[in-house]
Design a protein around this motif. Structure first.
Motif, PDB file in Angstrom:
ATOM      1  N   ALA A 160       0.836  -1.208   0.000  1.00 37.75           N
ATOM      2  CA  ALA A 160       0.000   0.000   0.000  1.00 37.75           C
ATOM      3  C   ALA A 160       0.873   1.262   0.000  1.00 37.75           C
ATOM      4  CB  ALA A 160      -0.931  -0.004   1.210  1.00 37.75           C
ATOM      5  N   ASP A 161       1.945   1.252   0.790  1.00 40.21           N
ATOM      6  CA  ASP A 161       2.861   2.401   0.817  1.00 40.21           C
ATOM      7  C   ASP A 161       3.526   2.595  -0.545  1.00 40.21           C
ATOM      8  OD1 ASP A 161       2.272   2.849   3.463  1.00 40.21           O
ATOM      9  OD2 ASP A 161       4.141   1.999   4.248  1.00 40.21           O
ATOM     10  N   LYS A 162       3.921   1.499  -1.153  1.00 42.65           N
ATOM     11  CA  LYS A 162       4.566   1.563  -2.462  1.00 42.65           C
ATOM     12  C   LYS A 162       3.588   2.115  -3.506  1.00 42.65           C
ATOM     13  CE  LYS A 162       7.102  -1.360  -5.681  1.00 42.65           C
ATOM     14  NZ  LYS A 162       7.590  -2.711  -5.958  1.00 42.65           N
TER      15      LYS A 162
ATOM     16  N   SER B  68       3.946   5.650  -5.540  1.00 42.81           N
ATOM     17  CA  SER B  68       3.886   5.635  -7.001  1.00 42.81           C
ATOM     18  C   SER B  68       2.810   6.586  -7.513  1.00 42.81           C
ATOM     19  CB  SER B  68       3.612   4.209  -7.487  1.00 42.81           C
ATOM     20  OG  SER B  68       3.458   4.192  -8.886  1.00 42.81           O
ATOM     21  N   ALA B  69       1.648   6.581  -6.881  1.00 41.36           N
ATOM     22  CA  ALA B  69       0.564   7.482  -7.287  1.00 41.36           C
ATOM     23  C   ALA B  69       0.968   8.941  -7.071  1.00 41.36           C
ATOM     24  CB  ALA B  69      -0.710   7.172  -6.513  1.00 41.36           C
ATOM     25  N   GLN B  70       1.634   9.218  -5.958  1.00 40.09           N
ATOM     26  CA  GLN B  70       2.073  10.589  -5.689  1.00 40.09           C
ATOM     27  C   GLN B  70       3.134  11.030  -6.697  1.00 40.09           C
ATOM     28  OE1 GLN B  70       4.130  11.320  -2.002  1.00 40.09           O
ATOM     29  NE2 GLN B  70       3.566  13.474  -2.023  1.00 40.09           N
ATOM     30  N   GLU B  71       4.081  10.156  -7.000  1.00 38.55           N
ATOM     31  CA  GLU B  71       5.115  10.479  -7.982  1.00 38.55           C
ATOM     32  C   GLU B  71       4.494  10.736  -9.358  1.00 38.55           C
ATOM     33  OE1 GLU B  71       7.869   7.223  -7.794  1.00 38.55           O
ATOM     34  OE2 GLU B  71       8.616   7.829  -5.825  1.00 38.55           O
ATOM     35  N   GLN B  72       3.506   9.933  -9.723  1.00 42.44           N
ATOM     36  CA  GLN B  72       2.831  10.121 -11.011  1.00 42.44           C
ATOM     37  C   GLN B  72       2.077  11.452 -11.030  1.00 42.44           C
ATOM     38  OE1 GLN B  72       0.133   6.957 -11.978  1.00 42.44           O
ATOM     39  NE2 GLN B  72      -0.142   7.653 -14.071  1.00 42.44           N
ATOM     40  N   TRP B  73       1.413  11.793  -9.939  1.00 42.57           N
ATOM     41  CA  TRP B  73       0.686  13.061  -9.850  1.00 42.57           C
ATOM     42  C   TRP B  73       1.653  14.243  -9.956  1.00 42.57           C
ATOM     43  CZ3 TRP B  73       0.898  16.823  -5.937  1.00 42.57           C
ATOM     44  CH2 TRP B  73      -0.046  17.839  -6.055  1.00 42.57           C
TER      45      TRP B  73
END
Length: 178
Positions: free
Chosen positions: A37-39, A43-48
């Motif tokens: 879940a942390d990963k 990943s979602a934050q980096e993509q955003w």
């Protein structure tokens, strides 16, 4: 009774060991799920953030090219069509505002190399647009006479795009030094 107690103790020990094993398996599964879940969140934050940087870089390039094109048009109009020149000079403020907003947005996300190129563009373009406005105000019935816009601006825009690409690819991380 010794055999019965031994059986009971064996069963209790087996139960405790089994419960401990189940508890250990549950802890491992929970840690694995938490890691996953942390990963995914990272990943979602980096993509955003990457998409935010793409949008901000693109907005700046559009604003810089639009202002540079406007500057070129003012030069091309020169004295050929004074009423149109006056109308177009009145639009200088729109280009200045769009460029200033895009540059301000860059300050939040761009590496130093990109900011330096952006500031160079903003300063040069705004100076040239200011000179055109001042000329028209002081010489309303005379052709606009100035040196032609330098094509250096397009080279600086291309350099900015190159730095932005490196940043988006993670290659330009070393240009973040303050």
């Amino acid at each position: 009774m010794d055999a019965g107690i031994a059986g009971l103790v064996g069963a209790l020990c087996g139960g405790v060991i089994g419960a401990g094993g189940a508890w250990g398996a549950a802890v491992i599964a929970l840690r694995g799920a938490r890691y996953q879940a942390d990963k995914q969140a990272r990943s979602a934050q980096e993509q955003w953030l990457r998409q935010l940087r793409i949008d901000t870089y693109a907005q700046f390039v559009r604003a810089a090219r639009s202002a540079a094109d406007h500057e070129m048009m003012l030069w091309l109009l020169g004295g050929a069509d004074l009423p149109r020149l006056h109308r177009e000079v009145e639009r200088n403020g729109e280009h200045h505002a769009a460029l200033a907003k895009a540059a301000a947005d860059l300050e939040l996300i761009a590496p130093r190399a990109a900011l330096e190129l952006a500031q160079q563009l903003v300063t040069t373009i705004n100076m040239r647009l200011g000179v055109a406005k001042l000329w028209v105000e002081e010489h309303p019935n005379e052709p606009y006479e100035t040196e032609p816009p330098q094509f250096e601006r397009e080279r600086v825009i291309r350099s900015f795009v190159a730095v932005a690409r490196l940043d988006l690819q993670g290659i330009g991380a070393n240009v973040w030094v303050n």
